[in-house]
Design a protein around this motif. Structure first.
Motif, short mmCIF file in Angstrom:
data_model
loop_
_atom_site.label_atom_id
_atom_site.label_comp_id
_atom_site.label_asym_id
_atom_site.label_seq_id
_atom_site.Cartn_x
_atom_site.Cartn_y
_atom_site.Cartn_z
N LEU A 8 9.99 3.09 -31.73
CA LEU A 8 9.46 2.26 -32.82
C LEU A 8 10.53 2.12 -33.90
CD1 LEU A 8 5.91 3.90 -32.98
CD2 LEU A 8 6.58 1.82 -31.77
N VAL A 9 10.36 1.13 -34.75
CA VAL A 9 11.38 0.79 -35.73
C VAL A 9 10.98 1.22 -37.14
CG1 VAL A 9 12.63 -1.17 -36.76
CG2 VAL A 9 12.07 -1.19 -34.33
N GLU A 10 11.96 1.81 -37.84
CA GLU A 10 11.76 2.07 -39.27
C GLU A 10 12.09 0.79 -40.03
OE1 GLU A 10 13.37 4.93 -42.90
OE2 GLU A 10 13.83 5.49 -40.84
N ALA A 57 9.13 -7.46 -44.80
CA ALA A 57 8.02 -7.99 -45.61
C ALA A 57 7.01 -6.90 -45.98
CB ALA A 57 7.32 -9.13 -44.87
N TYR A 58 6.68 -6.03 -45.03
CA TYR A 58 5.73 -4.96 -45.32
C TYR A 58 6.31 -3.92 -46.29
CZ TYR A 58 2.72 -6.58 -41.47
OH TYR A 58 1.90 -7.32 -40.64
N ALA A 59 7.62 -3.69 -46.20
CA ALA A 59 8.27 -2.75 -47.12
C ALA A 59 8.21 -3.31 -48.54
CB ALA A 59 9.71 -2.49 -46.69
N LYS A 60 8.40 -4.61 -48.67
CA LYS A 60 8.30 -5.25 -49.99
C LYS A 60 6.88 -5.12 -50.55
CE LYS A 60 12.05 -8.56 -49.30
NZ LYS A 60 12.42 -9.97 -49.16
N ARG A 61 5.90 -5.33 -49.69
CA ARG A 61 4.49 -5.19 -50.12
C ARG A 61 4.20 -3.76 -50.54
NH1 ARG A 61 0.29 -6.07 -52.85
NH2 ARG A 61 -1.69 -5.68 -51.84
N GLN A 108 -4.56 2.91 -48.00
CA GLN A 108 -5.39 3.28 -46.85
C GLN A 108 -5.26 2.30 -45.69
OE1 GLN A 108 -9.56 3.75 -47.72
NE2 GLN A 108 -9.94 4.82 -45.81
N LYS A 109 -5.23 1.02 -45.97
CA LYS A 109 -5.14 0.02 -44.92
C LYS A 109 -3.88 0.21 -44.07
CE LYS A 109 -5.55 -5.00 -44.47
NZ LYS A 109 -5.68 -6.26 -45.22
N GLY A 110 -2.78 0.60 -44.70
CA GLY A 110 -1.54 0.85 -43.98
C GLY A 110 -1.53 2.21 -43.32
N ASN A 118 5.54 4.02 -41.09
CA ASN A 118 6.39 3.37 -42.08
C ASN A 118 5.79 3.37 -43.48
OD1 ASN A 118 9.05 2.17 -41.20
ND2 ASN A 118 7.74 1.58 -39.48
N VAL A 119 4.49 3.22 -43.57
CA VAL A 119 3.85 3.29 -44.89
C VAL A 119 4.04 4.68 -45.48
CG1 VAL A 119 1.61 3.27 -46.08
CG2 VAL A 119 2.20 1.43 -44.49
#
Length: 183
Positions: free
Chosen positions: A98-100, A106-110, A126-128, A139-140
């Motif tokens: 899997l990728v870090e 985009a998710y890292a920015k969020r 929680q959603k992440g 990742n979260v």
């Protein structure tokens, strides 16, 4: 000079580093129960690293009134525990192919946007954290650990500066005693 030489201390629940470390701990308990088999020693290792990060921030805060050295040491132990945990999550991703996320993902920015919320808690993430996709979950939590590490690095630098400026307990005691004599 104030008559007290022991400064206010113990307000760890107000520390952003503690608040983030608490989210990381709760997320790690959830994550390890979900993605590791019950007999896997990794569960205990990761949960204990997350716990150590959180608990050492609290202990450092409580010790700060009488020992700046202990406060610095314990804050550094918290930082080291968070780094150990970070590596465990990175290992999880790597061994599963899997990728870090990069910082530009985009998710890292969020995630950065969510981390800027002053009242962010477990529910904020929680959603992440509880996402069906293990790559998103890991990742979260990695993002949360990195924020916690950044905050702890800043805290350690500040503790160092404060010590150089104000000294430790013995110096405060001496100043208080001399001030008392001069009255």
């Amino acid at each position: 000079m104030d008559k007290q030489f022991i400064p206010p201390h113990g307000g760890y629940k107000k520390l952003l580093s503690y608040q983030k470390a608490e989210i990381v701990y709760d997320a790690t308990v959830y994550f390890t129960n979900r993605f590791y088999q019950k007999k896997d020693r990794t569960i205990d290792q990761m949960v204990q690293a997350a716990r150590s990060g959180k608990q050492n921030i609290a202990e450092a805060s409580l010790a700060s009134g009488t020992s700046k050295e202990m406060e610095i040491k314990l804050t550094n132990v918290a930082r080291a525990s968070q780094e150990e945990l970070l590596i465990d999550y990175q290992d999880f991703l790597r061994v599963r192919g899997l990728v870090e996320w990069s910082k530009d993902h985009a998710y890292a920015k969020r995630l950065r946007d969510l981390n800027r919320q002053m009242s962010a808690d477990y529910m904020t993430f929680q959603k992440g954290i509880e996402n069906e996709n293990p790559e998103i979950c890991a990742n979260v939590i990695i993002g949360l650990i990195k924020v916690t590490n950044y905050l702890l690095d800043q805290q350690i630098r500040r503790l160092e500066q404060d010590f150089l400026k104000e000294g430790g307990l013995r110096e405060r005691m001496t100043r208080a005693r001399l001030a008392s004599r001069n009255r």
